[in-house]
Design a protein around this motif. Structure first.
Motif, PDB file in Angstrom:
ATOM      1  N   ARG A  46      -8.206  47.897  11.507  1.00 59.39           N
ATOM      2  CA  ARG A  46      -7.102  47.433  12.071  1.00 59.39           C
ATOM      3  C   ARG A  46      -7.029  45.939  12.579  1.00 59.39           C
ATOM      4  O   ARG A  46      -6.252  45.136  12.459  1.00 59.39           O
ATOM      5  CB  ARG A  46      -6.787  48.331  13.522  1.00 59.39           C
ATOM      6  N   LEU A  47      -8.217  45.404  13.228  1.00 59.86           N
ATOM      7  CA  LEU A  47      -8.281  44.062  13.578  1.00 59.86           C
ATOM      8  C   LEU A  47      -8.153  43.139  12.303  1.00 59.86           C
ATOM      9  O   LEU A  47      -7.738  42.148  12.247  1.00 59.86           O
ATOM     10  CB  LEU A  47      -9.712  43.867  14.303  1.00 59.86           C
ATOM     11  N   ALA A  48      -8.859  43.724  11.069  1.00 64.76           N
ATOM     12  CA  ALA A  48      -8.955  42.915   9.806  1.00 64.76           C
ATOM     13  C   ALA A  48      -7.517  42.727   9.485  1.00 64.76           C
ATOM     14  O   ALA A  48      -6.964  41.646   8.889  1.00 64.76           O
ATOM     15  CB  ALA A  48      -9.881  43.408   8.908  1.00 64.76           C
TER      16      ALA A  48
ATOM     17  N   THR B 158     -13.670  36.050  20.406  1.00 66.42           N
ATOM     18  CA  THR B 158     -12.601  35.133  19.634  1.00 66.42           C
ATOM     19  C   THR B 158     -12.556  35.358  18.223  1.00 66.42           C
ATOM     20  O   THR B 158     -13.494  35.698  17.599  1.00 66.42           O
ATOM     21  CB  THR B 158     -13.258  33.853  20.049  1.00 66.42           C
ATOM     22  N   PRO B 159     -11.438  35.037  17.991  1.00 65.08           N
ATOM     23  CA  PRO B 159     -11.088  34.834  16.365  1.00 65.08           C
ATOM     24  C   PRO B 159     -12.270  34.079  15.584  1.00 65.08           C
ATOM     25  O   PRO B 159     -12.672  34.601  14.408  1.00 65.08           O
ATOM     26  CB  PRO B 159      -9.832  34.159  16.208  1.00 65.08           C
TER      27      PRO B 159
ATOM     28  N   ALA C 112     -16.711  34.122  11.670  1.00 70.55           N
ATOM     29  CA  ALA C 112     -18.076  34.031  11.168  1.00 70.55           C
ATOM     30  C   ALA C 112     -18.843  34.920  10.738  1.00 70.55           C
ATOM     31  O   ALA C 112     -19.586  34.768   9.673  1.00 70.55           O
ATOM     32  CB  ALA C 112     -18.795  32.910  12.335  1.00 70.55           C
ATOM     33  N   VAL C 113     -18.870  36.105  11.328  1.00 70.67           N
ATOM     34  CA  VAL C 113     -19.514  37.300  10.885  1.00 70.67           C
ATOM     35  C   VAL C 113     -18.534  38.526  11.199  1.00 70.67           C
ATOM     36  O   VAL C 113     -18.149  39.088  12.025  1.00 70.67           O
ATOM     37  CB  VAL C 113     -20.768  37.400  11.866  1.00 70.67           C
ATOM     38  N   PRO C 114     -17.769  38.820   9.838  1.00 79.34           N
ATOM     39  CA  PRO C 114     -16.972  39.906  10.108  1.00 79.34           C
ATOM     40  C   PRO C 114     -17.265  41.106  10.547  1.00 79.34           C
ATOM     41  O   PRO C 114     -16.583  42.047  11.248  1.00 79.34           O
ATOM     42  CB  PRO C 114     -16.693  39.967   8.529  1.00 79.34           C
ATOM     43  N   ALA C 115     -18.822  41.483  10.551  1.00 76.66           N
ATOM     44  CA  ALA C 115     -19.264  42.619  10.882  1.00 76.66           C
ATOM     45  C   ALA C 115     -19.001  42.978  12.620  1.00 76.66           C
ATOM     46  O   ALA C 115     -18.796  44.078  13.064  1.00 76.66           O
ATOM     47  CB  ALA C 115     -20.859  42.913  10.912  1.00 76.66           C
ATOM     48  N   ARG C 116     -18.714  41.684  13.212  1.00 74.56           N
ATOM     49  CA  ARG C 116     -18.417  41.629  14.779  1.00 74.56           C
ATOM     50  C   ARG C 116     -17.115  42.355  14.874  1.00 74.56           C
ATOM     51  O   ARG C 116     -16.934  42.230  16.393  1.00 74.56           O
ATOM     52  CB  ARG C 116     -18.743  40.030  15.208  1.00 74.56           C
TER      53      ARG C 116
END
Length: 529
Positions: free
Chosen positions: A306-308, A334-335, A340-344
């Protein structure tokens, strides 16, 4: 240099913003000097009717500059301030307005005064129901109201802005949703309020500093009794921004995107369900949200997918926060960090610099590095306990730590990941609803032998309550009546979305009920509404 004596730092912010717009409310533009004058007038009015340190005052107000001024003014005079949420049952409203306790609170014997003395209202909130619930208390108004003392009407006294709050007194009681019956009040001392971060740029955690740069025009709505809305309004003032007040237009437009577009807001807050509605609306009937630079999302877990999707539709604007009423802010991502690291995206960020954390196992022992456990935290502005509830205070506030009752882990970079809950709760529109009280209300119906409640993801509310009922006889009770019974006792948000009749509850290897096997969809499911 701002003093730590709350709310002196807020007064200093308003004084420094004397000629700058700090609030917009429709066609009104309110400067720092004008808002500070309103704080002084209301504080003078409160002192004139005898409100001072240790006195309990409930605030039932709309969202506008005067509501903000009233919340600050009540703390200037040293009162114990309690905001009144919407959606309370009559009994819950009476509990909040009176302060719940009939005398001094055993949890705070040295600082707590008796039950509340007064209720502050405005024209939008002074309903017949509220007046009835406030019977026996002094009714005060912010603005003209027939037969009620107007706190704004008089001049400003010479001592109007002298902060009188005593460090160990309770300065703010923030009430929860009331899902267990009477709402629980998280009680913060004046010392804790003074140790907060929002009004002090030199205390801002790095993620908050990043967010603060986006707060040129912060969209305010709902109620300033919301801890999140009040804290981020103060943050906006400290960041040099303007709080712009959004009021529903009554038209067909979706509220949040319409308000952002109409008021050219650069930032606002949204619970997870509202974020989903915003994203879906932008895909089907988009508004011009080009001014939006920050959307703070908190209140319930945000699924990484959902965030993606939100990032793809809205752009890099989502700040995913985690905190509790008992603790305030714990972490914020933060965005830039998720980019920087999509897994986050599965994380809620690194805990703020002023927050201490510890993971413990079920026996209360610290877990090894890299392990999983229940999250305990310490924050400078955390609550001291629950107002008029020493038993729950002892269970949650342990040796200076706050039990979040959330299971968590940290990765090697210090990012926090929430794994589940140690308590049986459902988060509906960012409000915690406990399963146990709902089950007990359902089981109070003579036609119900057993009742079990679970939560499931819901696109409209984040999660929804679903009930499973074993009838007492071969004749099934009315599911709508059962849902109405719950809503009447515990509030509308606790209403079961569905009622499913079952012959017996599934059990696990121990022989105890295993609610994880209960699934709302099925042929026997009956919609409760």
């Amino acid at each position: 240099m701002a003093s730590d004596r709350h709310p002196q730092a807020i007064l200093d912010l308003l004084a420094a913003a004397a000629d700058r717009p700090v609030f917009e409310h429709g066609p009104r533009v309110v400067t720092g000097a004008e808002l500070l004058d309103a704080v002084g007038r209301i504080a003078t009015g409160l002192r004139a009717v005898g409100i001072g340190p240790g006195d309990g005052v409930a605030m039932s107000l709309g969202v506008d500059p005067e509501a903000f001024a009233a919340m600050v003014a009540a703390q200037v005079v040293g009162a114990r301030v309690a905001g009144v949420r919407t959606g309370l049952t009559p009994g819950q409203l009476r509990h909040v307005l009176t302060g719940g306790a009939t005398g001094r609170d055993a949890a705070f014997p040295d600082s707590a005064g008796p039950a509340n003395r007064a209720v502050v209202v405005d024209r939008s909130t002074a309903t017949d129901g509220l007046r009835a619930a406030a019977d026996g208390l002094d009714l005060l108004a912010v603005g003209p109201l027939d037969g009620v003392t107007d706190l704004l009407a008089g001049p400003v006294s010479s001592d109007a802005l002298d902060c009188a709050g005593r460090p160990d007194d309770i300065g703010r009681v923030t009430y929860t949703s009331g899902s267990t019956g009477d709402p629980k009040g998280c009680a913060e001392t004046y010392a804790a309020l003074g140790a907060g971060w929002a009004a002090y740029p030199d205390r801002w955690p790095s993620a908050v500093r990043d967010l603060a740069a986006q707060l040129d025009r912060f969209l305010v709505f709902g109620s300033l009794s919301s801890l999140v809305m009040m804290e981020y309004t103060v943050l906006t003032l400290a960041a040099g921004g303007t709080a712009v007040v959004a009021e529903p237009t009554g038209g067909p437009e979706p509220f949040l995107p319409h308000a952002i577009a109409r008021l050219r807001a650069t930032a606002s807050v949204a619970a997870v369900p509202r974020l989903h509605q915003l994203v879906v609306g932008q895909l089907t009937d988009p508004f011009d949200l080009s001014t939006l630079r920050a959307l703070l999302v908190s209140g319930s877990p945000l699924e990484p997918g959902r965030l993606a999707q939100a990032e793809a539709v809205l752009g890099p604007v989502v700040y995913h926060g985690y905190g509790q009423t008992e603790t305030g802010l714990i972490s914020l991502i933060t965005p830039a960090e998720t980019a920087a690291v999509p897994a986050r995206r599965a994380s809620v960020g690194r805990p703020a610099e002023m927050v201490r954390t510890q993971l413990r196992d079920s026996f209360g022992n610290p877990v090894p590095v890299g392990g999983e456990g229940e999250l305990f935290v310490r924050t400078p502005g955390q609550a001291a306990g629950y107002w008029a509830d020493p038993a729950e205070t002892a269970a949650v506030f342990v040796d200076g730590w706050v039990r979040t009752r959330d299971l968590a882990r940290f990765d090697d970079d210090g990012y926090l990941y929430l794994l589940g809950r140690t308590r049986d709760v459902i988060i509906v529109n960012a409000d915690i609803r406990y399963a146990g009280p709902i089950e007990r209300v359902l089981a109070s119906d003579p036609a119900v032998a057993e009742a079990y409640v679970v939560g499931r993801p819901d696109e409209q509310t984040g999660e929804a309550v679903h009930a499973f009922v074993v009838p007492a006889t071969s004749e099934r009770p009315d599911p709508t009546a059962l849902a109405d019974l719950v809503a009447g006792r515990l509030g509308e948000a606790s209403r079961p979305r569905t009622v499913t009749f079952i012959d017996a509850v599934p059990v696990g290897p121990s022989g105890k009920p295993d609610k994880r096997q209960l699934r709302p969809p099925g042929a026997s499911q009956v919609q409760s509404r």
